[in-house]
Design a protein around this motif. Structure first.
Motif, mmCIF file in Angstrom:
data_model
loop_
_atom_site.group_PDB
_atom_site.id
_atom_site.type_symbol
_atom_site.label_atom_id
_atom_site.label_comp_id
_atom_site.label_asym_id
_atom_site.label_seq_id
_atom_site.Cartn_x
_atom_site.Cartn_y
_atom_site.Cartn_z
ATOM 1 N N UNK A 1 0.819 -1.209 0.000
ATOM 2 C CA UNK A 1 0.000 0.000 0.000
ATOM 3 C C UNK A 1 0.857 1.265 0.000
ATOM 4 N N UNK A 2 1.882 1.278 0.808
ATOM 5 C CA UNK A 2 2.692 2.495 0.963
ATOM 6 C C UNK A 2 3.440 2.878 -0.297
ATOM 7 N N UNK A 3 3.888 1.895 -1.059
ATOM 8 C CA UNK A 3 4.645 2.232 -2.265
ATOM 9 C C UNK A 3 3.798 3.037 -3.254
ATOM 10 N N UNK A 4 2.489 2.890 -3.179
ATOM 11 C CA UNK A 4 1.616 3.642 -4.066
ATOM 12 C C UNK A 4 1.572 5.125 -3.757
ATOM 13 N N UNK A 5 2.094 5.538 -2.602
ATOM 14 C CA UNK A 5 2.077 6.946 -2.218
ATOM 15 C C UNK A 5 3.348 7.674 -2.632
ATOM 16 N N UNK A 6 4.346 6.942 -3.090
ATOM 17 C CA UNK A 6 5.569 7.566 -3.580
ATOM 18 C C UNK A 6 6.198 8.499 -2.563
ATOM 19 N N UNK A 7 6.677 9.641 -3.045
ATOM 20 C CA UNK A 7 7.349 10.603 -2.181
ATOM 21 C C UNK A 7 6.390 11.323 -1.230
ATOM 22 N N UNK A 8 5.099 11.144 -1.446
ATOM 23 C CA UNK A 8 4.124 11.809 -0.581
ATOM 24 C C UNK A 8 3.684 10.978 0.604
ATOM 25 N N UNK A 9 4.326 9.827 0.830
ATOM 26 C CA UNK A 9 3.874 8.925 1.895
ATOM 27 C C UNK A 9 3.962 9.559 3.272
ATOM 28 N N UNK A 10 5.110 10.098 3.630
ATOM 29 C CA UNK A 10 5.278 10.632 4.983
ATOM 30 C C UNK A 10 4.265 11.730 5.267
ATOM 31 N N UNK A 11 4.089 12.638 4.299
ATOM 32 C CA UNK A 11 3.138 13.725 4.502
ATOM 33 C C UNK A 11 1.711 13.186 4.574
ATOM 34 N N UNK A 12 1.416 12.137 3.815
ATOM 35 C CA UNK A 12 0.090 11.528 3.872
ATOM 36 C C UNK A 12 -0.175 10.924 5.246
ATOM 37 N N UNK A 13 0.824 10.265 5.809
ATOM 38 C CA UNK A 13 0.686 9.702 7.151
ATOM 39 C C UNK A 13 0.452 10.807 8.177
ATOM 40 N N UNK A 14 1.103 11.929 8.009
ATOM 41 C CA UNK A 14 0.927 13.051 8.934
ATOM 42 C C UNK A 14 -0.467 13.655 8.807
ATOM 43 N N UNK A 15 -0.989 13.706 7.583
ATOM 44 C CA UNK A 15 -2.364 14.182 7.383
ATOM 45 C C UNK A 15 -3.337 13.269 8.119
ATOM 46 N N UNK A 16 -3.156 11.961 7.959
ATOM 47 C CA UNK A 16 -4.042 11.000 8.604
ATOM 48 C C UNK A 16 -3.955 11.105 10.125
ATOM 49 N N UNK A 17 -2.750 11.341 10.635
ATOM 50 C CA UNK A 17 -2.550 11.390 12.081
ATOM 51 C C UNK A 17 -3.219 12.593 12.727
ATOM 52 N N UNK A 18 -3.363 13.684 11.983
ATOM 53 C CA UNK A 18 -3.817 14.945 12.576
ATOM 54 C C UNK A 18 -5.288 15.257 12.332
ATOM 55 N N UNK A 19 -5.912 14.593 11.371
ATOM 56 C CA UNK A 19 -7.271 14.997 10.990
ATOM 57 C C UNK A 19 -8.308 14.468 11.982
ATOM 58 N N UNK A 20 -9.208 15.318 12.447
ATOM 59 C CA UNK A 20 -10.267 14.839 13.336
ATOM 60 C C UNK A 20 -11.190 13.874 12.608
ATOM 61 N N UNK A 21 -11.662 12.890 13.326
ATOM 62 C CA UNK A 21 -12.728 12.020 12.839
ATOM 63 C C UNK A 21 -14.066 12.643 13.236
ATOM 64 N N UNK A 22 -15.165 12.168 12.685
ATOM 65 C CA UNK A 22 -16.455 12.678 13.151
ATOM 66 C C UNK A 22 -16.604 12.495 14.666
ATOM 67 N N UNK A 23 -17.261 13.436 15.296
ATOM 68 C CA UNK A 23 -17.536 13.312 16.725
ATOM 69 C C UNK A 23 -18.674 12.314 16.943
ATOM 70 N N UNK A 24 -18.849 11.890 18.184
ATOM 71 C CA UNK A 24 -19.953 10.977 18.481
ATOM 72 C C UNK A 24 -21.293 11.655 18.196
#
Length: 216
Positions: free
Chosen positions: A117-140
């Motif tokens: 899966x990660x190889x499909x993100x190329x040079x943008x992988x690290x930044x993509x992981x950081x986006x995922x780590x910081x984005x709020x999910x829907x609240x309850x």
């Protein structure tokens, strides 16, 4: 992972290609909005968050959710999956994908799956992981507005995506069911998570004892 179980339920899976980097989330949401008609939306981990986020914003178009391994609700805070994504991003920046995975304690099958899966993100992988780590999910509270059948798969032995989070989502949602599997099972049966999510969705769509029936 989801395609065959969804096909067995009569649902065709369409998977938009990710747009790596800072636009990862917004591009995924835009891809969902560009689809036609009413849709069942799904995803795994961060993908589950985005699917639910889109459903909250598009209640008239979403007719169901098939989700796996939600990692938090609201702000990520100190959620294990957020911390893991940030650590992975740092390791990718310093050692590349191969180095990051070789230095992990992941089971071999999971490391192989991430490498694919990660190889499909190329040079943008690290930044993509950081986006995922910081984005709020829907609240309850936001999840409580989704009056559609929702199936959620959880792994009882996954410390990064605690099954308790899936239970919290299901409790907040008006019409949801949770089905559990285990990471150890996924190591020998790649579709186990998809089957669990689809089974949970079918249970929610058919009504479950003690739950408020969906009105759609």
């Amino acid at each position: 992972m989801f395609e065959i179980p969804m096909a067995a339920a009569g649902i065709t899976v369409v998977t938009p290609a990710p747009v790596p980097g800072p636009s990862l989330a917004d591009a995924a949401l835009a891809a969902l909005s560009s689809s036609s008609g009413s849709v069942v939306v799904g995803g795994i981990s961060f993908g589950a968050h985005l699917a639910a986020e889109w459903a909250v914003a598009n209640p008239s178009r979403c007719v169901g959710l098939v989700l796996a391994l939600p990692a938090w609700h609201g702000e990520p805070g100190t959620a294990p999956a957020s911390r893991s994504a940030l650590l992975s991003a740092a390791a990718v920046r310093s050692s590349g994908v191969a180095g990051a995975l070789s230095g992990s304690e992941l089971p071999r099958w999971l490391a192989d799956e991430l490498a694919r899966a990660w190889h499909g993100y190329g040079d943008g992988l690290a930044e993509s992981l950081e986006v995922a780590a910081a984005r709020p999910a829907p609240t309850l509270a936001e999840l409580a507005t989704l009056d559609v059948p929702v199936g959620i798969a959880a792994c009882a032995d996954d410390p990064v995506h605690p099954a308790s989070v899936a239970d919290e989502w299901a409790t907040a949602l008006p019409c949801a069911s949770v089905c559990r599997t285990r990471l150890s099972i996924m190591g020998v049966d790649r579709e186990a998570l998809g089957r669990a999510a689809v089974l949970a969705f079918l249970r929610a769509a058919g009504g479950t004892p003690g739950r408020t029936p969906c009105r759609r």
